[in-house]
Design a protein around this motif. Structure first.
Motif, PDB file in Angstrom:
ATOM      1  N   ASP A  56      18.793  23.570   7.470  1.00 25.95           N
ATOM      2  CA  ASP A  56      17.804  23.421   8.549  1.00 25.95           C
ATOM      3  C   ASP A  56      17.769  24.694   9.370  1.00 25.95           C
ATOM      4  O   ASP A  56      18.799  25.310   9.631  1.00 25.95           O
ATOM      5  CB  ASP A  56      18.139  22.234   9.450  1.00 25.95           C
ATOM      6  CG  ASP A  56      16.925  21.813  10.278  1.00 25.95           C
ATOM      7  OD1 ASP A  56      16.424  20.696  10.065  1.00 25.95           O
ATOM      8  OD2 ASP A  56      16.463  22.605  11.123  1.00 25.95           O
ATOM      9  N   GLU A  57      16.577  25.078   9.792  1.00 25.26           N
ATOM     10  CA  GLU A  57      16.460  26.344  10.514  1.00 25.26           C
ATOM     11  C   GLU A  57      16.921  26.235  11.963  1.00 25.26           C
ATOM     12  O   GLU A  57      17.147  27.232  12.618  1.00 25.26           O
ATOM     13  CB  GLU A  57      15.028  26.883  10.439  1.00 25.26           C
ATOM     14  CG  GLU A  57      13.995  26.028  11.119  1.00 25.26           C
ATOM     15  CD  GLU A  57      12.586  26.512  10.840  1.00 25.26           C
ATOM     16  OE1 GLU A  57      12.391  27.727  10.744  1.00 25.26           O
ATOM     17  OE2 GLU A  57      11.691  25.666  10.710  1.00 25.26           O
ATOM     18  N   GLN A  61       8.600  19.347  24.832  1.00 24.39           N
ATOM     19  CA  GLN A  61       9.569  18.283  24.551  1.00 24.39           C
ATOM     20  C   GLN A  61      10.912  18.886  24.136  1.00 24.39           C
ATOM     21  O   GLN A  61      11.971  18.443  24.570  1.00 24.39           O
ATOM     22  CB  GLN A  61       9.022  17.379  23.443  1.00 24.39           C
ATOM     23  CG  GLN A  61       9.917  16.180  23.155  1.00 24.39           C
ATOM     24  CD  GLN A  61       9.480  15.435  21.911  1.00 24.39           C
ATOM     25  OE1 GLN A  61       9.037  16.056  20.937  1.00 24.39           O
ATOM     26  NE2 GLN A  61       9.592  14.125  21.933  1.00 24.39           N
ATOM     27  N   GLN A 105      12.426  16.706  14.550  1.00 25.15           N
ATOM     28  CA  GLN A 105      11.566  16.592  15.730  1.00 25.15           C
ATOM     29  C   GLN A 105      11.716  15.256  16.441  1.00 25.15           C
ATOM     30  O   GLN A 105      11.703  15.186  17.655  1.00 25.15           O
ATOM     31  CB  GLN A 105      10.107  16.819  15.338  1.00 25.15           C
ATOM     32  CG  GLN A 105       9.817  18.214  14.799  1.00 25.15           C
ATOM     33  CD  GLN A 105      10.013  19.291  15.842  1.00 25.15           C
ATOM     34  OE1 GLN A 105      10.345  19.018  16.997  1.00 25.15           O
ATOM     35  NE2 GLN A 105       9.835  20.531  15.430  1.00 25.15           N
ATOM     36  N   TYR A 106      11.868  14.185  15.691  1.00 21.10           N
ATOM     37  CA  TYR A 106      11.918  12.870  16.330  1.00 21.10           C
ATOM     38  C   TYR A 106      13.280  12.667  16.992  1.00 21.10           C
ATOM     39  O   TYR A 106      13.370  12.207  18.128  1.00 21.10           O
ATOM     40  CB  TYR A 106      11.645  11.778  15.291  1.00 21.10           C
ATOM     41  CG  TYR A 106      11.727  10.388  15.850  1.00 21.10           C
ATOM     42  CD1 TYR A 106      10.716   9.896  16.680  1.00 21.10           C
ATOM     43  CD2 TYR A 106      12.813   9.566  15.570  1.00 21.10           C
ATOM     44  CE1 TYR A 106      10.790   8.630  17.209  1.00 21.10           C
ATOM     45  CE2 TYR A 106      12.895   8.290  16.097  1.00 21.10           C
ATOM     46  CZ  TYR A 106      11.880   7.821  16.914  1.00 21.10           C
ATOM     47  OH  TYR A 106      11.969   6.565  17.440  1.00 21.10           O
ATOM     48  N   LEU A 116       2.305  11.227  21.191  1.00 19.19           N
ATOM     49  CA  LEU A 116       3.324  12.178  21.660  1.00 19.19           C
ATOM     50  C   LEU A 116       3.011  12.655  23.083  1.00 19.19           C
ATOM     51  O   LEU A 116       3.916  12.837  23.888  1.00 19.19           O
ATOM     52  CB  LEU A 116       3.415  13.366  20.695  1.00 19.19           C
ATOM     53  CG  LEU A 116       4.532  14.361  21.016  1.00 19.19           C
ATOM     54  CD1 LEU A 116       5.901  13.723  20.819  1.00 19.19           C
ATOM     55  CD2 LEU A 116       4.428  15.611  20.159  1.00 19.19           C
ATOM     56  N   GLY A 162      15.492  20.651   5.387  1.00 19.35           N
ATOM     57  CA  GLY A 162      15.069  19.978   6.602  1.00 19.35           C
ATOM     58  C   GLY A 162      16.011  18.842   6.937  1.00 19.35           C
ATOM     59  O   GLY A 162      16.193  17.927   6.145  1.00 19.35           O
ATOM     60  N   GLN A 199       4.170  10.089  25.475  1.00 18.43           N
ATOM     61  CA  GLN A 199       5.624  10.001  25.494  1.00 18.43           C
ATOM     62  C   GLN A 199       6.239  11.178  26.252  1.00 18.43           C
ATOM     63  O   GLN A 199       7.105  11.007  27.115  1.00 18.43           O
ATOM     64  CB  GLN A 199       6.147   9.955  24.062  1.00 18.43           C
ATOM     65  CG  GLN A 199       7.647   9.808  23.971  1.00 18.43           C
ATOM     66  CD  GLN A 199       8.149   9.915  22.537  1.00 18.43           C
ATOM     67  OE1 GLN A 199       7.437   9.538  21.599  1.00 18.43           O
ATOM     68  NE2 GLN A 199       9.346  10.433  22.372  1.00 18.43           N
ATOM     69  N   ASP A 253       6.918  13.882   7.027  1.00 18.27           N
ATOM     70  CA  ASP A 253       5.633  14.422   7.460  1.00 18.27           C
ATOM     71  C   ASP A 253       5.157  15.636   6.673  1.00 18.27           C
ATOM     72  O   ASP A 253       3.982  15.984   6.729  1.00 18.27           O
ATOM     73  CB  ASP A 253       5.711  14.795   8.949  1.00 18.27           C
ATOM     74  CG  ASP A 253       5.727  13.557   9.836  1.00 18.27           C
ATOM     75  OD1 ASP A 253       5.568  12.448   9.292  1.00 18.27           O
ATOM     76  OD2 ASP A 253       5.888  13.712  11.060  1.00 18.27           O
ATOM     77  N   GLY A 283       5.100   9.635  10.280  1.00 16.46           N
ATOM     78  CA  GLY A 283       5.983   9.154  11.344  1.00 16.46           C
ATOM     79  C   GLY A 283       7.431   9.040  10.901  1.00 16.46           C
ATOM     80  O   GLY A 283       7.736   9.006   9.707  1.00 16.46           O
ATOM     81  N   GLY A 319      13.728  12.312   7.794  1.00 16.15           N
ATOM     82  CA  GLY A 319      13.590  12.147   6.351  1.00 16.15           C
ATOM     83  C   GLY A 319      14.734  12.790   5.588  1.00 16.15           C
ATOM     84  O   GLY A 319      15.337  12.170   4.705  1.00 16.15           O
ATOM     85  N   ILE A 353      14.589  28.953   5.323  1.00 20.08           N
ATOM     86  CA  ILE A 353      14.146  29.141   3.942  1.00 20.08           C
ATOM     87  C   ILE A 353      12.855  29.931   3.987  1.00 20.08           C
ATOM     88  O   ILE A 353      11.898  29.508   4.636  1.00 20.08           O
ATOM     89  CB  ILE A 353      13.857  27.785   3.276  1.00 20.08           C
ATOM     90  CG1 ILE A 353      15.084  26.912   3.326  1.00 20.08           C
ATOM     91  CG2 ILE A 353      13.300  27.997   1.874  1.00 20.08           C
ATOM     92  CD1 ILE A 353      15.720  26.613   2.031  1.00 20.08           C
TER      93      ILE A 353
END
Ligand SMILES: Cc1cc2nc3c(=O)[nH]c(=O)nc-3n(C[C@H](O)[C@H](O)[C@H](O)COP(=O)(O)OP(=O)(O)OC[C@H]3O[C@@H](n4cnc5c(N)ncnc54)[C@H](O)[C@@H]3O)c2cc1C
Ligand SMILES: Cc1cc2nc3c(=O)[nH]c(=O)nc-3n(C[C@H](O)[C@H](O)[C@H](O)COP(=O)(O)OP(=O)(O)OC[C@H]3O[C@@H](n4cnc5c(N)ncnc54)[C@H](O)[C@@H]3O)c2cc1C
Ligand code: FES
Lengths: 374, 555
Positions: free
Chosen positions: B134-135, B233, B142-143, B255, B111, B258, B398, B404, B115, B180
């Motif tokens: 990462d896929e 988004q 996401q952020y 979210l 990922g 936002q 997460d 967050g 993080g 994965i």
């Protein structure tokens, strides 16, 4: 707790035994540990011909299996009867193809077919041209196959759900508990569970891998062994594979369910994590099993595997164990042995007949638990 | 917006694409939203936008069941509506882009979000070799969701670009488009990379797979045009595609506000935002506590509300989704505040009612977890170094339970250093400042969510509302299955097929666990859910075959 009859183990064998006994008017209770039943993990292949995997892994048990072949055939027919009575279970009986990739495998199958024919199975050797007519999706390396017309497949989730509903309808009580052993008390035989003690006029033992431990205290040594296995399932495709597919040398079963998913298995080992947790899928088994399937039926390469699962199969000495224990005549064994989902209902029917005193045991010497006297 | 120069076809019709767009984005731009047909004949389209729901499947150049949200659009592609039962005789086997590959870094980070990137930077600084998988093709998670079609849109994307650049400059290797699908004891990871197999045997691993969104399970939630807020988004932030002209947003949480604001700024007409939680001015105490925890964030929250109001986007607090109905090519959205119902018409309905962790890899490997009743999901048990109960396995962000992005970054720095130290790189110290920040971020999260309403819910829906999207199992069938024998989510699954489809119960499985708990009176715990199994995402048989060939001699 009292009931006329107690069935230990609530898999396909225990359920069907209870159903027969309840139909005969007995008050029946099932006690089941609720763990690792092969019945809720199995793939619903109706096996009749001798499985090459089994012949290779347990050569010492082959004579017993061969002698049981008529039982397998009758067991598949018993499923057809149940499908009509309680189904539909998506039962299809187009036969099973055991594939050969080389001349030696073909010869092996020819020999096997002759032995099976002698035992009354409906088998036939097919060359590649004949296969192209019924299974054009096979890989180009397949030279021929043995077709066993007695074989088939069904959807075990459907069958299990229908049979459970039937048990409810007949008022068969089901209790979740683990039986630790049987005890001779002054007023008769009881099954001692973790949560309670169960008294009954007769006790039917259909607890598969858990059976050996339960009767050991009575001086019987039945070598039931838990064998963790895993299965794979793909997303759906238009239904085009009608047969049950196996291989002359390698461990594989492949079939397509009525809803289009392809189920791949065949006895690849899973990782044992104790009796109270389901086994885990091993990387080597997952890759090996699916890759083999993709080589035999290359057309499935465009589909995705969406899930695997693992469960406990039970092996003993290759033959079913059905009948009263010589050491405790009110205990009746009902252990199907290899391809236990296929055999379960028939074994249950025979054990129920023994329990009700309706079947002369002489017919069943081959399956008697007396062979395990310690 | 750049000029569309190239085309692909969808069911024979020409569809323009912009370089970098996903198929889902290009189809949405063209107003096409029905991608696949279900076994029962219903139409489905983009829902999660992140590769989880498996509802956006299309056939691409003859290969069935490709996810439009995860597949790049390319000129000349022939894309077809996915038929539920592809014909094996004509289905193409996907071609691998390259041979299988085996990697063995000191540290594997799964990922590349807030993080994971932070963890990689910290571990590299200590001297460990690091590979991040990462896929997504577009990094940042996401952020920090990066744009695939243009320069950064705003400060948030710029900060993400900076973090990505830092990770690469530190010498971490980032491989994108790697999914994965398997994790096994002894730390063996199996993945698919552009149709080929990728095998990783790291000495230690940090899992940073983030979260996915919890939907509002209500009548109509499976209709094409209804998607998660995060899906919209991604369409906008990564591909500059609006989910529709008129947009309604339902659920609860920051979210929604936002994304409502972002889409309004981008030119969408936000016809309504329905928030389950009461208005913040009705809960002065909670708002004040929040202001105390992080005044800056509260200000930006208030600015968000006022921005939305300025653009005429009505925010209705204390209001929840009742149902969604198809109305011609549009959607009619009915909401209720308990006393009265209101309906609006929209082209797209976005929903987010909280988050659930993507903890499949952690659960597969046997990491222990506890149920958090406030958020209604599992929190992986970790020590102060973010180490799980499994040796060599760390969890940050997460995926271990909602926390967050700022907390994910602090955890990443802590775990990156700790994992490196365990492998003999650096001393693992110097975590004091990060620990303090982490405590502050966690306090803020608790107070933030206290303003919203993301309590786990039982589906109070009519019998004919679908609970399991994939297998099309409705509430009535599930109620019947529960009535017969409640037992366990797994029992319910076998009795009803709930959770047996391609998404593997990502949405319905959590509901099933809750329903069983309610029916049996047993509390939810880590054993209440469906058993974790490989593959955690559907994996092409061709890719399994390639992995088997790569590992034949060495497993
Ligand atoms: C992955 C897999 C695939 C298979 N596929 C096929 C197939 O395609 N075709 C086929 O014919 N066969 C198949 N089998 C084999 C088949 O599933 C089993 O042989 C069959 O289900 C056995 O049924 P049973 O009722 O005798 O025992 P089980 O279904 O194993 O049930 C035994 C029950 O006894 C209970 N029990 C055990 N000990 C105790 C105790 N001490 N007290 C109380 N309860 C106890 C257990 O909890 C369990 O519920 C497969 C097996 C596996 C694991
Ligand atoms: C759809 C969505 C939108 C969000 N938008 C916002 C927002 O705008 N503002 C905000 O404050 N918070 C947002 N959040 C919450 C925020 O994402 C998180 O708090 C933060 O990103 C957590 O960082 P992370 O590193 O834990 O996970 P993420 O940033 O989500 O990163 C996880 C990464 O792991 C990858 N991954 C997951 N599974 C696999 C696998 N099996 N194989 C390979 N790679 C995998 C993913 O592609 C992803 O890049 C959003 C969450 C979601 C789910
Ligand atoms: S929208 Fe593509 S997988 Fe969910």
């Amino acid at each position: 707790m009292d009931s006329d009859l107690l069935v230990i183990g609530g898999g396909i064998t225990g359920m069907m035994a209870a159903l027969h006994l309840a139909e005969a008017g007995a008050r029946v209770r099932i006690v089941d540990a609720g763990e690792n039943a092969g019945t809720w993990a199995n793939a619903g292949s109706l096996h009749v011909q001798m499985q090459s995997r089994f012949m290779r892994l347990y050569p010492d048990q082959v004579p017993a299996v061969e002698a049981s072949l008529p039982l397998y055939k009758a067991a598949a027919e018993e499923w057809v009867r149940l499908d009509a009575l309680y189904g539909p279970f998506e039962l299809v009986r187009k036969g099973g193809l055991m594939l050969a990739e080389g001349a030696e495998q073909l010869r092996f199958l020819e020999g096997k077919a002759r032995r099976e024919e002698a035992r009354g199975l409906s088998v036939e050797m097919l060359d590649r041209a004949a296969l192209d007519g019924i299974a054009p999706w096979l890989g180009p390396q397949i030279l021929g196959a043995e077709l066993c017309r007695d074989e088939g497949k069904l959807n075990p989730l459907m069958a299990n759900a229908r049979l459970l509903a039937e048990l409810d309808r007949r008022g068969v009580a089901r209790v979740q508990d683990r039986i630790i052993g049987l005890e001779q008390q002054t007023n008769g035989l009881v099954a001692v569970g973790r949560a309670a003690v169960y008294r009954a006029d007769q006790i039917i033992i259909a607890s598969a891998w858990g059976a050996g431990d339960i009767v050991r205290g009575l001086g019987v040594d039945i070598p039931t062994k838990a064998e963790p296995l895993h299965m794979n399932i793909t997303e759906a495709a238009a239904v085009s594979i009608g047969h049950l597919i196996q291989h002359a040398e390698r461990s594989i079963t492949l079939k397509q369910l009525g809803q289009g998913q392809i189920v791949i298995g065949g006895g690849w080992p899973a990782q044992d994590r104790g009796r109270e947790t389901p086994p885990a899928v091993l990387a080597g088994s997952f890759l090996g099993n699916v890759a083999l399937a993709a080589r035999l039926v290359p057309q499935i390469g465009g589909l995705r595997v969406i899930r695997t699962w693992a469960g406990m199969n039970t092996t003993a000495d290759g033959a079913s164990t059905i009948g009263r224990l010589p050491q405790a005549s009110r205990v009746v064994m009902a252990l199907p042995g290899d391809a236990g989902y296929t055999l379960g209902p028939l074994v249950a029917k025979m054990a129920a007949a023994v329990t009700l005193g309706a079947m002369p045991e002489a017919d069943m010497v081959r399956y008697t638990p007396a062979r395990f006297a310690a | 917006m750049t000029q569309a120069a190239e085309h692909f076809t969808f069911d024979g019709h020409s569809v323009p694409l912009r370089a970098g767009q996903s198929l889902a984005a290009a189809l949405t731009d063209a107003g096409l939203r029905r991608f696949r047909q279900t076994a029962k004949g219903a139409a489905r389209g983009v829902f999660c936008g992140m590769g989880v729901c498996q509802d956006c499947l299309v056939t691409v150049d003859g290969v069935p069941n490709r996810r439009a949200c995860m597949t790049a659009a390319a000129p000349g592609q022939q894309v077809l509506t996915q038929n539920p039962f592809p014909d094996l005789a004509t289905a193409k086997v996907p071609l691998a882009a390259h041979p299988a590959r085996v990697i063995a870094p000191d540290l594997l980070v799964v990922g590349g979000g807030a993080g994971g990137l932070s963890a990689a930077i910290a571990a590299r600084a200590a001297g460990a070799s690091v590979v991040i998988l990462d896929e997504r093709k577009v990094g940042g998670g996401q952020y920090f969701k990066q744009s695939a079609v243009s320069a950064p849109l705003d400060a948030q994307q710029a900060a993400g670009a900076e973090l990505l650049a830092q990770a690469l400059a530190a010498g971490a290797k980032l491989i994108g488009e790697v999914e994965i699908w398997g994790a096994f004891d002894g730390l063996l990871f199996l993945a698919e990379h552009k149709g080929a197999a990728l095998v990783a045997r790291p000495r230690a691993a940090i899992i940073a797979t983030g979260a996915y969104e919890r939907p509002e399970i209500r009548p109509g939630w499976t209709l094409p045009g209804v998607m998660t807020t995060g899906a919209a988004q991604t369409l906008w932030r990564s591909y500059r595609t609006l989910p529709g002209k008129r947009v309604a947003i339902v659920g609860s949480g920051p979210l929604n506000l936002q994304v409502g604001r972002e889409l309004a700024l981008g030119g969408a007409e936000v016809v309504m935002i329905a928030e389950r939680g009461p208005a913040p001015w009705l809960r002065p105490l909670a708002s004040a506590v929040l202001a105390f925890a992080d005044p800056g964030l509260v200000l930006s929250g208030l600015r968000m509300l006022s921005d939305l109001r300025k653009r005429g986007a009505p925010v209705r607090h204390g209001t929840r989704l009742d149902r969604i109905d198809a109305e011609g090519s549009a959607l009619r959205v009915t909401v209720t505040d308990g006393a009265k119902t209101t309906a609006v018409t929209a082209d797209a309905v976005l929903m987010n009612a909280g988050f659930d962790p993507q903890n499949e890899i952690l659960r597969l490997l046997g990491a222990r977890a506890n149920y958090d009743p406030a958020f209604g999901h599992l929190r992986v048990v970790r020590d102060e170094r973010c180490a799980t109960s499994v040796p060599g396995l760390y969890a940050v962000g997460d995926c271990a339970g909602l926390g967050g992005a700022p907390a994910a970054m602090a955890e990443g720095r802590i775990a990156g250093r700790a994992a490196a130290a365990e492998l003999g790189f650096g001393d693992g110290y110097d975590v004091f400042a990060d620990q303090r920040q982490l405590r502050r971020h966690r306090r803020f999260q608790r107070q933030l969510w206290a303003l919203h309403d993301v309590a786990p819910r039982l589906p109070e829906v009519p019998d004919d509302t679908l609970i399991c999207r994939c297998e099309e199992i409705d509430a009535g069938q599930i109620r019947q299955g529960l009535g017969e024998r409640p037992g366990h989510a797994g029992t319910l699954k076998r009795a009803t097929r709930v959770g047996m489809g391609r998404c593997q119960g990502r949405y319905c499985g959590l509901v099933a666990a809750r329903l069983v708990a309610a029916a049996t009176g047993m509390p939810v715990d880590e054993r209440s859910y469906f058993a974790p199994r490989v593959p955690i995402k559907p994996v092409a048989i061709s890719s399994i075959l390639a992995a088997e060939e790569a590992l034949k001699d060495g497993l």
